[in-house]
Design a protein around this motif. Structure first.
Motif, mmCIF file in Angstrom:
data_model
loop_
_atom_site.group_PDB
_atom_site.id
_atom_site.type_symbol
_atom_site.label_atom_id
_atom_site.label_comp_id
_atom_site.label_asym_id
_atom_site.label_seq_id
_atom_site.Cartn_x
_atom_site.Cartn_y
_atom_site.Cartn_z
ATOM 1 N N PRO A 169 -26.392 -1.962 3.698
ATOM 2 C CA PRO A 169 -26.441 -3.240 4.401
ATOM 3 C C PRO A 169 -25.135 -4.004 4.277
ATOM 4 C CG PRO A 169 -27.512 -3.443 2.309
ATOM 5 C CD PRO A 169 -27.076 -2.021 2.416
ATOM 6 N N VAL A 170 -25.053 -5.053 5.053
ATOM 7 C CA VAL A 170 -23.927 -5.975 4.926
ATOM 8 C C VAL A 170 -23.980 -6.543 3.509
ATOM 9 C CG1 VAL A 170 -22.981 -8.136 5.777
ATOM 10 C CG2 VAL A 170 -24.143 -6.566 7.323
ATOM 11 N N GLN A 171 -22.833 -6.625 2.886
ATOM 12 C CA GLN A 171 -22.819 -7.195 1.538
ATOM 13 C C GLN A 171 -22.615 -8.706 1.616
ATOM 14 O OE1 GLN A 171 -23.251 -5.185 -1.415
ATOM 15 N NE2 GLN A 171 -23.965 -3.873 0.243
ATOM 16 N N ILE A 172 -23.606 -9.427 1.128
ATOM 17 C CA ILE A 172 -23.481 -10.886 1.082
ATOM 18 C C ILE A 172 -23.427 -11.278 -0.378
ATOM 19 C CG2 ILE A 172 -24.508 -13.075 1.742
ATOM 20 C CD1 ILE A 172 -26.041 -11.554 3.895
ATOM 21 N N GLU A 173 -22.350 -11.873 -0.765
ATOM 22 C CA GLU A 173 -22.194 -12.133 -2.195
ATOM 23 C C GLU A 173 -22.861 -13.426 -2.638
ATOM 24 O OE1 GLU A 173 -21.320 -10.331 -4.676
ATOM 25 O OE2 GLU A 173 -20.867 -8.622 -3.380
ATOM 26 N N GLY A 174 -23.000 -14.366 -1.718
ATOM 27 C CA GLY A 174 -23.604 -15.623 -2.122
ATOM 28 C C GLY A 174 -23.069 -16.733 -1.257
ATOM 29 N N ALA A 175 -23.638 -17.890 -1.439
ATOM 30 C CA ALA A 175 -23.224 -19.030 -0.656
ATOM 31 C C ALA A 175 -23.380 -20.258 -1.526
ATOM 32 C CB ALA A 175 -24.078 -19.160 0.593
#
Lengths: 278, 340, 549, 153
Positions: free
Chosen positions: B50-56
């Motif tokens: 998947p797309v890597q989403i590190e955080g927000a």
């Protein structure tokens, strides 16, 4: 000791970073990129090093940290007793003031000096180990053990006196007499010490006294065992200026035993006035 | 949360439902999100990455501060209510409560006492001053939403104002030994007029055995004297008239006199096999002779060998009237259960 | 960007499986296990013993539930009922929950995740198992003597009167098990500090390491106080001194302060490792680093330290001062925040991920659901006014079972399934795994949800007989516990079965990026064939990285 | 490519060889402080000052031992943190527990009046007599209040 872990890592890192996945063991998948491998640990250091460590420095750092964490747990162990002491001293200050004259400041001070001196000899023993002076190490370890024994002998004299005075908490006849001589604390002077209530509170003081000094004395005993083991090992020429971690660790332990006593002495012997008797 | 019958019940319930509402909303939100994501983004091919989403950061701060604010609101609400609940009114009617294994004893300002029962007037602030003679108990009336530990050696207070006449449960809510669950009682909320009448001791007519049964229950006798528990205390069924061997080796017949003596001076004659000192508390001073006779009548009605007429009025003179003279040979103050 | 060469998730056999040296074939016979210094074998020693402890605790729980089927106490005697719930609490907490994840999964995987050959002090590690066994023997002796009946909390003065039995051996047993816990924690702290592989900086550590680090902090700092408290109870009981006995001037509330100073943080000893496992599972089965990794990592340590400041919420109705109660209440609310952060981040990790619903992932999702309920109901008990109404009722019982059984146990089972291939070299049967996971989840909710209702209606805990108006909830609960029991027995059988008959596991069946999966399966005695060097952050799955928000 | 740092390298600890003279100086200070604390014991400073002085001197002595004998003065920040942790958590335990004890009578006000049962004569006393008490006797054992904390006397 020049080749450190980092040097190794950096070296292998630069060689493998180009294709991190190819170096992976197994290499079933491409996931898990981000790990490279370097050559296995190299054997360095001529002396005892457990297989799980890479360098003697690492081993020493681990032992040192482990010892300090252990001492932190010891702080919390004695801390439980100190908490009980603080609470009951706050609840029953007069009774506690009347109880401490039953402690002999004479013996207490002698023991304080014995422990402080033994801390000094222990520190000097560690120094002797660091400089690889086996003869001095033997001597200072011997001094430390002797002082520890002095401490225990004095403590047992005190315990005997307390038992004779019916101050042993397990005794059916437990009774704390009004201490001889003038009572400095005016509040305390007014207390009817013979009432059951006051005897119950006095018993709490002596409960704390016996358990705290008992646990501390147990630590001294363990210390004597450890120090004797060091002494024997030193006579067998186990330690050198390259390897003396056990001496240092036992030293930390021994200073901690001293540390506890530094607090026990004023709390159990001095608050309520120092009373010089044997 | 069941029937609310005190001045704070509604406010506690409001807080409870506010928190329940928040909890349901939050859990439902998370559950829906989890299930939706798990289905919608399920893995479709084994090698999918998947797309890597590190955080927000903004999102993190949002879901840190919104719960924080909700928490503070709830805390303040609960704390204010708690202070109101735990501070007794100045004009409160003070009732003294004593807990012991395993019964409650309450004493009214006029001196009346009652066991496992509490009568209070409606809409009158009441303050219970409570202590225990053995272990920690907890006086809980779920209908009033109140609960407070009852400690030995110290007083704790439990203020409440009952707002609805009726009969509600009293529970012991802190584990206090095997018959913890038997340490229950009833609080009767009455109109002030009825309360005054109750205080002056109005009772109805009933048979001595029936009154005795009621008394035995109220006094907590039947907590220990029950059929299934011969280890702690003898069952009363079939007891009357039997011969019992005492721990001194003597034998005694279970008759009126023996029962009376056992109620008033439980340490005197202990049947072999039961602990000495006996765990039975003395009821000296709590029962008048009529009530003693009623309890004896009740025990007799449970059967036995020697059916006699009740000796209700044959008061047996006591030679030793000093209250509580039976020595507790245990260690000083070690509690009722101390072995010698 | 990534080129995929082999499908993941299917067993991949090595071209030739010559006999490789693994920790399993590195010596045979009982001696090679009982005197092993290999952390992986010690993990197995723990796994076997805590499984036995769990079964004993479950039997006790079963008897309790059967007893409560009817309002009148009729199955066991009242004294025996007290002993049952006391022993259930002691067994489950001290012999199962506290050691479960740290001593089994932590022991096995901490050294692997830090890329070390072993823990820092292998001898100490083995010693801690023997100490645990000694403590367990004490508690076993207590059971054989007829059990103790004070409740696992040992509240004074009940526990110091002659009325209660076998308190001293039970206290000593717990004290000894506590030392085992201290030694384990000390070992892990030093291992994580000093044994990390080159390149493995703190914020490259896997979340399991973070949570076990936090757990170890609590074990090391809180457990000694429990030891002293129980020692004081034992001495008080033996010598008849009144340190906690009001009749002799002592204060029973002091006992409660000291007891909960350990026992509240101990709740975090039980749940933090579970959170660590869940973070790993979510990462592995979504192929993603956990959303907001740094927040999740920091929240573990925050919970551990914060956990020391909230113990007084167990004393709101115990006679604590109003002032203290307020302070403890507000602090208890704040401890909910890091837990909430974790839950939100786990949920967010699933967003646009690649969710693979294997057994461990089912456990992970179940965990989040139950933990949310357990955590939120905790707030009812942290809030002062509602705690007064709910304290010591079945609401509390349900709350902490949601956290400990719903949380810890589900995480433990999930972790056990996830790492089973690595530990044994065999796959567990997937269908049975999923079946068991769903059974446990349903059975659990049926068992404990009715208890919330019963508690809110005023049913007290530790009641042997109860008002008949609560019977319906107890019947539901007992029915649920039967289902739950089936859910626990299933894994026991199929996991044991798989040891011999399971499919051979590939090195990395889940395609996980965790460092522990980069070694061969089962691992060699020194964990890695070559010293790993860490180049990337945790759970690094190679595809484009984006940051939203 | 990520920069590789070695945690072991960063936390590297060294042995510190301190000249024996320093140890002897520290020992001398410890002796002086011990004499001071013994001398201070027989003064009545009033209030809690005796406790403060005794514990203050003990803390100074302890710091000397920790910093010099135990080499903490020369050690890494991590070790100092570990040393501090033990004392900080002990402090938390004492602080929060004492906070409860000193603020307790906020709520547990003694009952204004207790009417004794029929034949119970003695009213509750503030200093309870505790004797071998007939715990069975209802009435006598009911009232056993205890003074609340009064740390400052």
């Amino acid at each position: 000791m020049a080749d450190t872990h980092a040097a190794q890592a950096a070296a292998s890192g630069t060689t493998t970073t180009g294709t991190p996945t190819s170096a992976m063991s197994g290499s079933d998948t491409h996931f898990g990129a981000g790990y490279a491998v370097s050559a296995g640990s190299t054997a360095h250091g001529a002396h005892a090093r457990a297989h799980q460590f890479d360098t003697p420095q690492q081993q020493y750092a681990a032992s040192n940290l482990g010892m300090w964490i252990f001492l932190a747990t010891e702080v919390m162990t004695f801390g439980g007793f100190f908490l009980a002491y603080i609470v009951y001293r706050a609840l029953y200050p007069e009774t506690f003031a009347l109880a401490s004259p039953h402690q002999s400041a004479t013996w207490g001070t002698i023991n304080t000096f014995a422990l402080i001196l033994s801390s000094l000899t222990m520190a000097l023993a560690v120094h002797a180990a660091q400089t690889g002076n086996r003869r001095r190490l033997t001597m200072f370890l011997g001094f430390t053990i002797a002082l520890a024994c002095v401490f225990l002998v004095v403590k047992s004299i005190e315990y005997t006196t307390h038992i004779e005075e019916n101050l042993w908490i397990g005794s059916q006849n437990f009774h704390m007499e009004r201490p001889a001589g003038e009572i400095v604390d005016p509040e305390a002077a007014r207390v009817d010490l013979d009432s059951t209530v006051q005897q119950g509170r006095a018993k709490i003081f002596f409960f704390l006294y016996w358990t705290m000094t008992g646990l501390h004395g147990f630590h001294v005993l363990i210390g004597i065992v450890l120090l004797s083991a060091l002494l024997i090992n030193n006579l067998r020429k186990v330690y050198s200026e390259n390897y003396y971690t056990p001496v240092e660790m036992t030293g930390l332990y021994w200073h901690f035993v001293d540390l506890v006593w530094i607090f026990l002495f004023p709390l159990l012997y001095l608050l309520g006035g120092a009373h010089w008797h044997i | 949360m069941g029937v609310g019958a005190s001045s704070v019940a509604f406010r506690v319930d409001s807080l409870f439902w506010w928190m329940t509402m928040l909890s349901v909303l939050i859990s439902a939100g998370i559950a829906i999100a989890l299930v939706t994501f798990a289905i919608k983004y399920r893995r479709r091919s084994p090698d999918e990455v998947p797309v890597q989403i590190e955080g927000a950061l903004r999102l993190e701060l949002t879901w840190t501060f919104i719960p924080l604010i909700l928490s503070i609101i709830t805390f303040v609400w609960a704390a204010i209510l708690f202070v109101q609940m735990s501070r007794p009114e100045d004009d409160a009617l003070e009732i003294f409560v004593q807990g012991r294994q395993w019964m409650w004893k309450a004493q009214h300002p006029t001196g009346q006492w009652e066991n496992n029962e509490l009568h209070v007037p409606v809409n009158q602030p009441v303050k219970l001053s409570m202590t225990s003679i053995d272990v920690i108990h907890n006086f809980a009336v779920p209908a009033f939403r109140v609960r407070q530990d009852v400690l030995p050696g110290r007083y704790t207070t439990l203020p409440f104002t009952a707002t609805r006449p009726g009969v509600y449960n009293i529970f012991c809510s802190e584990f206090c030994g095997a018959f913890h669950s038997g340490m229950v009682g009833r609080v009767t909320v009455m109109e002030p007029r009825e309360y005054q009448a109750w205080l002056s001791g109005a009772t109805q007519m009933e048979s001595p055995a029936a009154t005795g049964q009621r008394l035995a229950q109220n006094l907590g006798c039947t907590t220990c004297h029950r059929d299934d528990n011969r280890r702690r205390a003898p069952s009363w069924v079939g007891l009357y008239g039997t011969q019992e061997t005492l721990d001194t080796g003597e034998t005694v017949t279970v008759d009126d006199e023996y029962i009376r003596e056992s109620i008033l001076y439980p340490q005197r004659k202990i049947v072999a096999g039961y602990a000495r000192p006996s765990i039975m508390p003395t009821y000296q001073g709590q029962l008048d002779e009529t009530q003693l006779a009623q309890i004896i009548a009740y025990i007799r009605s449970l059967g036995g060998m020697n059916q006699q007429q009740p000796g209700g009025d044959s008061s047996v003179p006591s030679t030793d009237a000093t209250p509580g003279l039976e020595p507790n040979s245990g260690a000083p103050g070690g509690g009722a259960q101390d072995e010698p | 960007m990534a080129t995929v060469s082999t499908p993941i998730g299917e067993p991949i056999r090595r071209p030739e499986r010559r006999v490789r040296l693994t920790y399993l074939n590195n010596g045979y016979g009982l001696r090679s296990w009982l005197f092993t210094l290999d952390h992986k074998r010690i993990a197995w020693l723990y796994l076997i013993t805590i499984t036995v402890a769990f079964m004993v605790g479950s039997i006790e729980a079963t008897l309790i539930r059967l007893e409560l089927l009817t309002p009148a106490g009729d199955l066991v005697q009242a004294e025996n009922y007290s002993k049952l719930f006391t022993m259930h609490g002691i067994t489950m907490i001290f012999l199962f929950l506290v050691p479960s994840i740290p001593a089994v999964l932590g022991n096995f995987f901490i050294p692997m995740m830090v890329g070390a050959r072993d823990v820092a002090f292998p001898r100490l590690n083995l010693l801690s198992w023997y100490v645990y066994m000694l403590g367990a023997l004490f508690l076993l002796a207590v059971m054989l003597l007829g059990g103790t009946d004070t409740g696992w909390t040992f509240y004074t003065p009940l526990s110091t009167t002659n009325y209660t039995q076998n308190v001293v051996p039970a206290a000593m047993g717990i004290l000894i098990v506590g030392f085992s816990s201290i030694l384990t924690g000390l070992n892990f702290l030093v291992t994580i500090h000093k044994m990390r592989a080159p390149g493995l900086t703190w914020f490259k550590m896997q979340l399991f390491l973070w949570s076990l680090y936090a757990t170890s902090l609590i074990q090391v700092l809180a457990t000694p106080v429990l030891a002293i408290t129980l020692l004081l109870v034992a001495v008080e009981r033996t010598l008849r001194v009144g340190i906690f006995d009001p009749a002799l001037g002592g204060d029973p509330i002091l006992f409660q302060h000291m007891f909960w100073f350990y026992s509240h943080p101990a709740v975090y000893i039980m749940i933090l490792p579970g959170m660590g496992v869940i973070s790993e599972l979510i990462s592995a089965f979504t192929r993603r680093n956990v959303f907001g990794y740094r927040f999740v990592a920091a929240s573990s340590v925050a919970i551990a330290i914060y956990g020391f400041l909230v113990w007084g919420h167990h004393l709101f109705v115990a006679g604590q001062s109003v002032y203290s109660a307020m302070v403890f209440s507000v602090l208890s609310f704040f401890v909910a925040i890091p837990s909430a952060i974790k839950v939100f981040n786990w949920t967010a990790t699933l967003y646009k991920a690649s969710v693979w619903l294997q057994t461990p992932m089912l456990y992970a999702i179940g965990f989040i659901g139950l933990f949310v309920v357990g955590g939120l109901t905790g707030l009812f008990l942290a809030a002062l006014a509602t705690d007064v109404a709910l304290s010591d009722t079945y609401f509390v019982v349900a709350h902490f079972h949601y956290v400990m059984v719903g949380g810890m146990l589900l995480a433990y089972l999930g972790g056990l399934h996830y790492w089973w291939p690595k530990m044994t070299g065999r796959m567990y049967p997937e269908f049975l795994g999923k079946l068991a996971a769903i059974t446990v989840f349903l059975g659990f909710n049926l068992t404990f949800f009715p208890q919330f209702v019963a508690g809110a209606l005023g049913m007290n805990r530790r009641y042997y007989s109860y008002d008949s108006s609560y019977q319906i909830y107890n019947v539901l609960s007992t029915a649920g516990s039967t289902i739950l029991g089936v859910g626990f027995i299933l894994p026991l059988f199929y996991l044991t079965w798989s040891l011999k008959f399971g499919k051979l596991a590939p090195d990395n069946p889940w395609g996980s990026a965790g460092l522990e999966w980069q070694s061969p399966t089962p691992p060699p005695p020194e964990n890695f064939e070559e010293q790993p060097v860490v180049l990337h952050g945790p759970h690094h799955y190679t595809r484009k990285e984006v940051t939203v928000g | 490519m990520a920069h590789i740092t070695d945690p072991i390298q960063r936390d590297h600890e060294e042995h510190h060889v301190i000249p024996p003279r320093n140890y002897v100086i520290v020992f001398g200070l410890l002796v002086v402080l011990t004499i001071l604390t013994v001398l201070a014991a027989n003064f009545q400073f009033g209030g809690l000052l005796n406790e403060v002085v005794a514990l203050g001197i003990a803390t100074m002595k302890a710091s000397l031992v920790i910093l010099f004998f135990m080499h903490v003065r020369y050690s890494t920040p991590l070790l100092r943190l570990v040393v501090a942790a033990g004392f900080i958590f002990f402090g938390i335990m004492v602080l929060f527990t004492m906070a409860d004890f000193v603020s307790r009578d906020w709520r547990s006000t003694p009952p204004r009046q207790i009417v004794a049962p029929v034949e119970q004569a003695p009213p509750p006393v503030t200093e309870p007599t505790l004797g071998p008490q007939p715990t069975q006797a209802v009435g006598q054992d009911e009232v056993r209040p205890r003074g609340t904390v009064n740390p400052g006397r």
